[in-house]
Design an enzyme around this catalytic site. Structure first.
Site, mmCIF file in Angstrom:
data_model
loop_
_atom_site.group_PDB
_atom_site.id
_atom_site.type_symbol
_atom_site.label_atom_id
_atom_site.label_comp_id
_atom_site.label_asym_id
_atom_site.label_seq_id
_atom_site.Cartn_x
_atom_site.Cartn_y
_atom_site.Cartn_z
ATOM 1 C CD GLU A 70 -1.844 -2.384 1.380
ATOM 2 O OE1 GLU A 70 -0.669 -2.690 1.732
ATOM 3 O OE2 GLU A 70 -2.756 -3.222 1.301
ATOM 4 C CG HIS A 92 -11.120 -5.598 7.506
ATOM 5 N ND1 HIS A 92 -9.881 -5.773 8.045
ATOM 6 C CD2 HIS A 92 -11.070 -6.206 6.288
ATOM 7 C CE1 HIS A 92 -9.123 -6.459 7.203
ATOM 8 N NE2 HIS A 92 -9.818 -6.726 6.131
HETATM 9 C C1 LIG Z 1 -2.853 -4.421 4.333
HETATM 10 C C2 LIG Z 1 -3.964 -5.190 3.750
HETATM 11 N N1 LIG Z 1 -4.200 -5.116 2.435
HETATM 12 C C3 LIG Z 1 -5.208 -5.818 1.898
HETATM 13 C C4 LIG Z 1 -6.011 -6.617 2.659
HETATM 14 C C5 LIG Z 1 -7.152 -7.433 2.042
HETATM 15 N N2 LIG Z 1 -6.823 -8.849 2.122
HETATM 16 C C6 LIG Z 1 -7.268 -9.629 3.119
HETATM 17 S S1 LIG Z 1 -6.677 -11.192 3.011
HETATM 18 C C7 LIG Z 1 -5.827 -10.841 1.607
HETATM 19 C C8 LIG Z 1 -5.010 -11.892 0.919
HETATM 20 C C9 LIG Z 1 -3.706 -12.097 1.499
HETATM 21 O O1 LIG Z 1 -3.036 -13.086 0.782
HETATM 22 P P1 LIG Z 1 -1.981 -14.038 1.473
HETATM 23 O O2 LIG Z 1 -1.121 -13.232 2.377
HETATM 24 O O3 LIG Z 1 -1.321 -14.790 0.397
HETATM 25 O O4 LIG Z 1 -2.860 -14.997 2.391
HETATM 26 P P2 LIG Z 1 -4.004 -16.020 1.949
HETATM 27 O O5 LIG Z 1 -5.313 -15.287 2.039
HETATM 28 O O6 LIG Z 1 -3.714 -16.483 0.580
HETATM 29 O O7 LIG Z 1 -3.954 -17.088 2.957
HETATM 30 C C10 LIG Z 1 -6.007 -9.523 1.258
HETATM 31 C C11 LIG Z 1 -5.407 -8.886 0.084
HETATM 32 C C12 LIG Z 1 -5.755 -6.644 4.043
HETATM 33 N N3 LIG Z 1 -6.509 -7.356 4.882
HETATM 34 N N4 LIG Z 1 -4.730 -5.943 4.556
#
Ligand SMILES: Cc1ncc(C[n+]2csc(CCOP(=O)(O)OP(=O)(O)O)c2C)c(N)n1
Ligand SMILES: Cc1ncc(C[n+]2csc(CCOP(=O)(O)OP(=O)(O)O)c2C)c(N)n1
Ligand SMILES: [Mg+2]
Ligand SMILES: [Mg+2]
Lengths: 345, 344, 345, 344
Positions: free
Chosen positions: A80, A149
């Site tokens: 971000e 959130h």
């Molecule tokens: C700083 C931030 N950016 C975006 C999000 C939205 N978000 C929630 S879970 C997620 C996916 C994260 O991917 P990963 O770290 O690979 O974990 P996975 O969900 O695949 O287990 C995102 C983008 C967030 N919660 N926090």
């Protein structure tokens, strides 16, 4: 399929009158603004996590990548702070990025770039550069969004010189303010509210702008002034309708822009009503409620007949649980009862 | 169609268990299987009931990723600490979290593990070392490093494991945390479940074709990669990292390729929307960590169909009881909202 | 030798009366608080960029590393977000970190950890964890600090539940509030002001605490209430002294803590004076000025005899140049003239 | 005492020039020397006058780091863009920035290059491609990447160079920026002047003994290391990186070991305070980039003492004139404060 889609779908809004024009959903209004901007100006591009995925940022970016190409509508890494800086840097070099976020909470990771860089560069380099960029984010609420959130962060940004902040409450404004924001030569934050996203409204087909920095009366009445923006206007209007049935008539002012604030419209209304209720989707302390309340005491003092009332979030993080959420968020009834207290005192 | 499989499985399938199995008593192996099965059945029951809208909480199921959670936590002591991102269910249960408290939390009840303040993304129970979670991607990482620093400063005999995803490695704070933990040699393991997606964004739209392991290693710490469908391999690798940390030799990064069989959030799979090919998911389902391990245990005569059925029945009854408990539990009151804003 | 050392050294303050007790400098008061805390509690540690270097964070950390060891007083990488999280994580596990910053501007890089994590964890995990940490930073001003090195950010944080913010104005308070902050079981931001650092004051030798959440009258007078904290009190007191010569007597309230605010003392004074001037070292919009101004309109309305006046920074980024700085920052004369306007109207 | 030299010079000294010299006309070589000398003399004059308090601005001198700035910018075109951190003087002057506007800025005059709003840390002049600076460490890095993205999107034939320090690599945004620029292959060069210190903090208290170059490379981009006291080597390496970027092949990271002879900020050296050994500075002064290059040019009969004296006189008179100009320039007015808060 964001997890609160069902909740938002279940919300019931008044239906607009189709005789007044073309009716579209809030989401479509945003989508149209993006498409129009992309279409009319090669400098505009749209970026953000998942803007090109099937859920398409709550549907607002649907179809844009296939229409305008993956160089103009693209997904980003989970970075971000860097992406905010990348947006600013591109803006400083002839582009007009629209950087979209699922939640304002994620913008907090980029405050250094937003507050200390994007907002200040035009000033710091003596006007050599402009930073025409839009930071779009949708405030979460409900279905367990919880403390991390569902933050409405506009209150934190009111004191940041160089920044503009708009918060539409209708599909018409969502489109018109987004187009204004994209055409503005300054960094503009546009905070949506998840609970407005399934609202329908009359929205002209083509290009139009809603001016930044100007509020609007959503309703006129001489007894009290209700001021707010975004989803707070929904609540304010509900309360005003209830109150009208009891013979209490409210001015409801939709600020539309919370920075810079249209002080004139607030003071004008206060001059007529003498009573002020400020409603906000964020915390009551130190944010928009405080700013408008102070404005009244500062520049509207001779008109003020009763204490200012703030209605917003208590000094508590957002709870995730459903029952706790009901206690946490203010509703129309709370606004109406505050107004009754004011008018009858 | 193999050509649509963007992220193929690269492990050894059920052949991969043999090298590790000798080190474990048969009971322990079956115990690991049971722990995975329990998580799977809990997740499936949550999924089945989710549309009823009684669990008013976002969910991020770990179906397909059970071997990672179980393999990892089985290498830990109760006193070790686990921190996790939003995808908490596996780590919480594998670390010993209470199912009733979990389901009460997901039903927004006052006796949920965090009193209905956190929901599914904040399953926390310090009593079992499930020490903290964050719904902000990467947010929990430096906090986990801070926990490890505290352990080091207090000379405690504990280690920290932080569960992260592939996308977490894109957050700047991750690089900062690797650098600091390597500098101070704090006792931590970065356990990175690489499921190739962030919500619906594939790795390829977020990172150049870099090697996550090599990237972590460039911060000057050992970085390992382990087959995430192989519970024994995971356990073995984490054990090594934990021993390294306990010996005061500092952090380790572990990349764990896994696959989630369901949507990023919510119930059901969403592959049909097109962001990944159904064939890709199907290919990984063929190496379902439960299936493979069961095949291995059957092949080596350590588990029969009958004993699995018995397990399933036992677990099903535990789950049913826990849901009943949750549904019968009281809601919080307005006064509860104002508690714990400030600590005394 | 930070570049503004000379400037700060050149500032002239009233000398304290040594008959009232031991006189030490502001910097030494902070240093004593840190040393006392490190000495009395093995859980306390101090970290920050350069806390162990020869300049020793403006001198406040001088000698601490050699006395308490490099495991308890240590330098950090340039990783503000991670180090904020590391501090929170250590605090959640039995330690009491004091994380020091040269400038509040750098804290903006860590807002995600401060606002969305440290401040909320105790709430989110239902009280299982406490997060006893101190975030210390010194507001820059003058000698070309400019837009990126002189931000006073407390106004942005007023709406963050779970956070406490203290802003000492005297050496006595600097020591007593820092000790309170370290002993508090919540994240506490302590914002110093560079221009106070060479002020001397009477400071007891040993351990004492100044309570968080309580303001104090620096001066009593019935005509007007001047409210502020930190360096604003210096200006407010200068103005009050001038005004006293003209027969106008001011209450000067030092809030000491700006979150949670001691509303009682403000309302009590307002009850006596009916007139309010809020002075702040930060921007006037949406920050501390707005909060106190709104408080008056909300809870002090019956007492209010005149418009609230805010005195702080205009809605402009801090300029670097010396001449521009003189136009930018308010001074005692501006406060005094505002008060005259109020009292005579 | 060699043992107190924590960060020794590892280059080839004046022997290092020979391999590169052939590629340049003698005039060009002398031009590079003159550019370095000019920066040195300007910095020394600023330093000499600083205590007079007429330049009410923080300064971060580049004395000792001139070869880096000059070598780098000499590989660029006017239309290429340079972004820089707080230590701006070298890049600004080497990129063609106007000395009068610089000194006016440092004297807080209205005709300073940014109208007295920025001071020494914000020497910006878009006319010569000095496109932006930030006083926040790492703050300018993603902005520079964004500039490169804009160039790529608009298919312009330009590249971006961003000047950073060793400590900048500790900021999370740096890793994020490397990842994104490698992903999108934007035309940028990360020019990292590793002077081993961040203010008074040595590298060793901030990073484990990691290899910055290898760390950068792990983000999947070419990473090079070049002797920062050798103006020709720097120019050559940057030229390669710039050609790579111009060809659409993406970013390059360049580590440039250098040494600053003065304090982090302000005038004079502060080594005596003890954070670094005076012997360390002295050892690097023996490989002063100006001294070495002059030795080489003398050895190869391209520069005489007389011509250096002539240069010095010319430059001194330019500097004197520029100071006069600055001191005679008007101050801003109150109305100026309110300009450019918002763009129209
Ligand atoms: C700083 C931030 N950016 C975006 C999000 C939205 N978000 C929630 S879970 C997620 C996916 C994260 O991917 P990963 O770290 O690979 O974990 P996975 O969900 O695949 O287990 C995102 C983008 C967030 N919660 N926090
Ligand atoms: C985010 C941030 N943290 C801290 C500072 C204070 N600071 C200013 S310059 C500097 C040193 C940076 O070191 P490096 O990047 O190596 O550049 P150098 O000064 O050595 O050229 C620091 C820590 C800052 N300006 N910004
Ligand atoms: Mg993932
Ligand atoms: Mg350096």
């Amino acid at each position: 399929m964001p997890w609160d889609e069902g909740l938002v779908n279940s919300l019931v809004y008044d239906k607009p009158d189709p005789s007044e024009g073309r009716v579209v959903s809030y989401v479509q209004a945003v989508n149209e603004a993006l498409a129009l901007a992309l279409d009319s100006d090669p400098e505009v591009f749209v970026l953000g996590q998942g803007v090109d995925d099937p859920t398409a940022m709550f549907g607002t970016t649907k179809g844009l990548q296939s229409k305008f190409g993956s160089h103009r509508v693209f997904d980003t890494p989970l970075s971000e702070e860097a992406m905010m800086g990348v947006s600013a840097g591109a803006a400083m070099n002839g582009m007009r990025p629209v950087y979209m976020h699922n939640r304002p909470d994620f913008v907090l990771l980029a405050f250094n770039q937003l507050v200390t860089h994007a907002a200040k560069f035009h000033f710091m380099d003596n006007g050599q550069t402009t930073v025409p960029m839009v930071v779009w984010a949708a405030i979460g609420r409900g279905w367990g969004s919880g403390a991390q959130h569902s933050q409405a962060i506009h209150g934190m940004l009111l004191g940041v010189p160089g920044l503009k902040i708009v918060m539409p409450s209708t599909p018409y404004d969502a489109k018109g303010l987004l187009l204004s924001a994209i055409l503005d030569n300054n960094p503009v934050c546009l905070f949506e509210h998840r609970w407005l996203m399934k609202k329908d409204g009359v929205v002209p087909e083509g290009f139009y702008r809603v001016p930044i920095g100007k509020g609007i009366y959503r309703r006129r009445g001489g007894d009290v002034t209700i001021v707010g923006a975004s989803h707070a206007i929904e609540l304010g209007m509900q309360a005003a309708t209830q109150l009208a049935g009891e013979g209490i008539e409210a001015d409801v002012i939709d600020l539309r822009t919370v920075k810079p604030i249209d002080e004139q419209i607030v003071l004008e209304s206060l001059h007529n009503t003498g009573r002020l209720v400020v409603v906000d989707t964020a915390w009551m302390k130190g944010g928009l409620c405080a700013e408008i309340g102070c404005l009244a005491a500062e520049k509207g003092f001779p008109d003020l007949k009763a204490p200012v009332v703030r209605i917003g979030l208590p000094d508590v993080p957002a709870p995730a649980g459903f029952t706790l959420e009901q206690f946490y968020y203010p509703d129309a009834a709370r606004i109406a009862s505050a107004v009754r207290g004011l008018v009858r005192s | 169609m193999a050509s649509n499989i963007r992220y193929p499985y690269k492990g050894q399938g059920d052949q991969g268990f043999d090298v590790f199995a000798g080190a474990h008593a048969p009971d322990a192996l079956v115990g690991l299987y049971r722990a995975m099965l329990r998580i799977r059945l809990i997740e499936e029951e949550i999924e089945r009931r989710y549309h009823q809208d009684q669990m008013k909480t976002p969910i991020h199921l770990v179906i397909g990723q059970e071997a990672a959670a179980v393999g990892c936590c089985s290498a830990l002591r109760l006193s070790d600490l686990v921190y996790s991102s939003h995808r908490t269910h596996g780590a919480y249960l594998a670390k010993g979290g209470d199912l009733k408290m979990m389901l009460s939390e997901m039903h927004c009840r006052i006796n949920g593990c965090v009193g209905s303040r956190g929901g599914s993304m904040h399953l926390i129970d310090k009593a079992v070392g499930m020490a903290g979670t964050s719904a902000i991607v990467g947010g929990v990482v430096p906090i986990a490093v801070g926990a490890a620093l505290a352990i080091q400063m207090k000379r405690e005999d504990r280690v920290v494991v932080v569960f992260i995803g592939d996308a977490t490695t894109e957050e700047g704070v991750m690089a900062e945390s690797l650098n600091f933990s390597a500098l101070k040699k704090v006792p931590i393991v970065f356990f990175c479940e690489n499921n190739f997606y962030s919500v619906q964004s594939p790795l390829a739209t977020r990172q150049p074709a870099r090697d996550i392991r090599a990237w972590a290693e460039s911060h000057r710490m050992p970085a390992l990669s382990v087959d995430g469908v192989n519970v024994l391999a995971v356990r073995d690798t984490v054990s090594k990292a934990v021993a390294h940390a306990r010996a005061g030799r500092g952090p380790t990064f572990i990349e764990v390729p896994v696959y989630r069989f369901r949507a990023h959030g919510g119930a059901g799979d969403d592959s049909k929307t097109g962001y990944r090919d159904v064939a890709e998911r199907a290919a990984w389902e063929a190496v379902d960590p439960l299936l493979l391990f069961r095949q291995f245990l059957a092949r080596t005569a350590q588990l029969t169909d009958a004993s699995v059925m018995h397990m399933e029945a036992e677990i099903a009854s535990e789950i049913a009881g826990a849901f009943e408990h949750a549904l019968a539990s009281p809601n919080p009151t307005e006064a509860d909202l104002y508690r714990h804003v400030y600590a005394d």
